[in-house]
Design a protein around this motif. Structure first.
Motif, short mmCIF file in Angstrom:
data_model
loop_
_atom_site.label_atom_id
_atom_site.label_comp_id
_atom_site.label_asym_id
_atom_site.label_seq_id
_atom_site.Cartn_x
_atom_site.Cartn_y
_atom_site.Cartn_z
N ILE A 41 44.83 22.93 45.48
CA ILE A 41 45.97 21.98 46.57
C ILE A 41 45.64 21.28 45.34
N THR A 42 44.72 20.27 45.16
CA THR A 42 44.58 19.25 44.56
C THR A 42 45.62 18.87 42.99
N SER A 43 45.79 20.54 42.56
CA SER A 43 46.28 20.78 41.12
C SER A 43 47.61 20.80 41.57
N ASP A 44 48.27 21.42 42.75
CA ASP A 44 49.11 21.50 43.00
C ASP A 44 49.92 19.89 43.32
N LEU A 45 49.28 19.18 44.07
CA LEU A 45 49.89 17.67 44.56
C LEU A 45 50.04 16.38 43.60
N SER A 46 49.40 16.59 42.55
CA SER A 46 49.10 15.42 41.48
C SER A 46 50.69 16.61 40.32
N ALA A 55 48.96 25.13 52.02
CA ALA A 55 47.74 25.39 51.56
C ALA A 55 47.45 27.23 52.26
N ASP A 56 48.02 27.52 53.34
CA ASP A 56 48.26 28.74 53.72
C ASP A 56 48.29 29.94 51.98
N LEU A 57 49.28 29.84 51.14
CA LEU A 57 49.74 29.95 49.80
C LEU A 57 48.06 30.07 48.77
N LYS A 58 48.33 28.51 48.65
CA LYS A 58 47.02 28.50 48.36
C LYS A 58 45.95 29.48 48.34
N SER A 59 45.20 30.10 49.71
CA SER A 59 44.60 30.84 49.93
C SER A 59 45.22 32.36 49.59
N ARG A 60 45.57 32.80 49.60
CA ARG A 60 46.10 34.27 48.89
C ARG A 60 46.17 33.74 47.86
N VAL A 61 46.62 33.01 46.90
CA VAL A 61 46.39 32.23 45.14
C VAL A 61 44.46 32.88 45.20
N VAL A 62 43.29 32.35 45.56
CA VAL A 62 41.76 32.44 45.73
C VAL A 62 41.65 33.37 45.49
N VAL A 63 42.15 34.57 45.73
CA VAL A 63 41.71 36.10 46.48
C VAL A 63 42.44 36.99 46.13
N GLU A 64 43.47 36.51 45.00
CA GLU A 64 44.03 38.03 44.12
C GLU A 64 42.99 38.15 43.39
N PRO A 65 43.82 39.86 42.95
CA PRO A 65 42.63 40.65 42.43
C PRO A 65 43.15 40.12 40.61
N GLY A 66 41.41 39.88 40.50
CA GLY A 66 41.38 39.10 39.44
C GLY A 66 40.36 38.12 39.23
N ARG A 67 40.55 37.19 40.44
CA ARG A 67 39.99 35.61 40.53
C ARG A 67 38.37 36.74 41.25
N PRO A 68 37.52 35.69 40.60
CA PRO A 68 36.37 36.15 41.13
C PRO A 68 35.95 36.18 42.90
N ALA A 69 36.58 35.21 43.65
CA ALA A 69 36.48 35.10 45.14
C ALA A 69 36.92 36.32 45.30
N LEU A 70 37.66 37.76 44.96
CA LEU A 70 37.18 38.26 45.55
C LEU A 70 36.72 39.40 45.31
N GLY A 71 35.81 39.80 44.17
CA GLY A 71 34.81 40.36 43.84
C GLY A 71 33.50 39.78 44.65
N GLN A 72 33.55 38.94 45.15
CA GLN A 72 32.69 37.96 45.86
C GLN A 72 32.68 38.90 47.80
N ILE A 73 34.13 38.74 48.06
CA ILE A 73 34.23 38.89 49.10
C ILE A 73 33.75 40.49 49.21
N VAL A 74 34.82 41.55 48.44
CA VAL A 74 34.28 42.90 48.39
C VAL A 74 32.43 43.33 48.44
N ASP A 75 32.11 42.66 47.72
CA ASP A 75 30.63 42.44 47.27
C ASP A 75 29.32 42.56 49.37
N ARG A 76 30.97 41.82 49.90
CA ARG A 76 30.05 41.58 50.45
C ARG A 76 30.67 42.29 52.09
N PHE A 77 31.82 42.63 52.25
CA PHE A 77 32.24 43.16 52.87
C PHE A 77 32.44 44.93 52.56
N GLY A 78 32.39 45.26 51.34
CA GLY A 78 33.03 46.74 50.86
C GLY A 78 34.36 47.14 50.26
#
Length: 201
Positions: A95-100, A31-54
């Motif tokens: 995680i779900t996609s990988d476990l499948s 799950a730790d590795l997956k938590s890195r994947v979702v904040v890779e450059p180009g992923r929407p989550a990273l943009g939202q984090i930058v919007d919030r924290f600068g």
């Protein structure tokens, strides 16, 4: 069958998971590795984090500066809750996609926040790697080269030891050497094989 593997920081989760994977060919999802994947450059989550924290929480490479983000969210519980609300559903999808895709008799979901994040609901059994708190602090401070106070702050955010053990179906006690850890993993592997065969019988 999906088995959740958890334990506090510095408990030896990775060493146990590696043994399941390398000695027994078990499909491991971290799950730790997956938590890195979702904040890779180009992923929407990273943009939202930058919007919030600068931009200060970005490295020169444009990647997330995880240490800087960790400092902000561990100091401020409301910010940590915001971050978890953003990331947990995305991590769950990964995680779900990988476990499948698992082809081994059972799969392991390794997560330090298995209980706290609700990820344990994706598993049929919970295996806790347990270690005395003093050993946990010493190992982590040495491994990550961080002060003891930071280790304690991370431990505060994770489920307390008693809480984890309350959810456990199985426990590996990792207060000795690697050979002792491996022996416990090997015994559990046989037990899990028997359980999966029982489920198919």
């Amino acid at each position: 069958m999906i088995i959740g593997l958890t334990g506090g920081i510095g408990s030896g989760k990775s060493a146990a998971a590696d043994r399941f994977a390398q000695a027994h060919g078990i499909h491991v999802v971290d799950a730790d590795l997956k938590s890195r994947v979702v904040v890779e450059p180009g992923r929407p989550a990273l943009g939202q984090i930058v919007d919030r924290f600068g931009d200060a929480i970005l490295l020169d490479s444009g990647e997330l500066d995880r240490a800087a983000l960790r400092e902000k969210v561990f100091a401020e519980p409301a910010e940590r809750r915001w971050l978890e609300a953003l990331l947990h559903p995305l991590i769950r999808e990964e995680i779900t996609s990988d476990l499948s895709r698992a082809e081994s008799p059972y799969a392991l979901l390794v997560s330090p926040l298995l209980v706290e994040s609700g990820q344990h609901q994706m598993t049929q059994r919970i295996l806790v790697v347990d270690v005395p708190e003093a050993l946990q602090i010493a190992r982590t401070a040495q491994r990550d080269q961080v002060p003891e106070t930071q280790v304690r702050a991370i431990m505060q955010a994770q489920a307390q030891r008693e809480e984890r053990l309350r959810h456990a179906h199985d426990v590996i006690s990792n207060d000795r050497d690697l050979a002792a850890l491996h022996a416990q993993v090997d015994a559990l592997h046989q037990r899990y094989l028997a359980l999966t065969q029982g489920a198919h019988a």
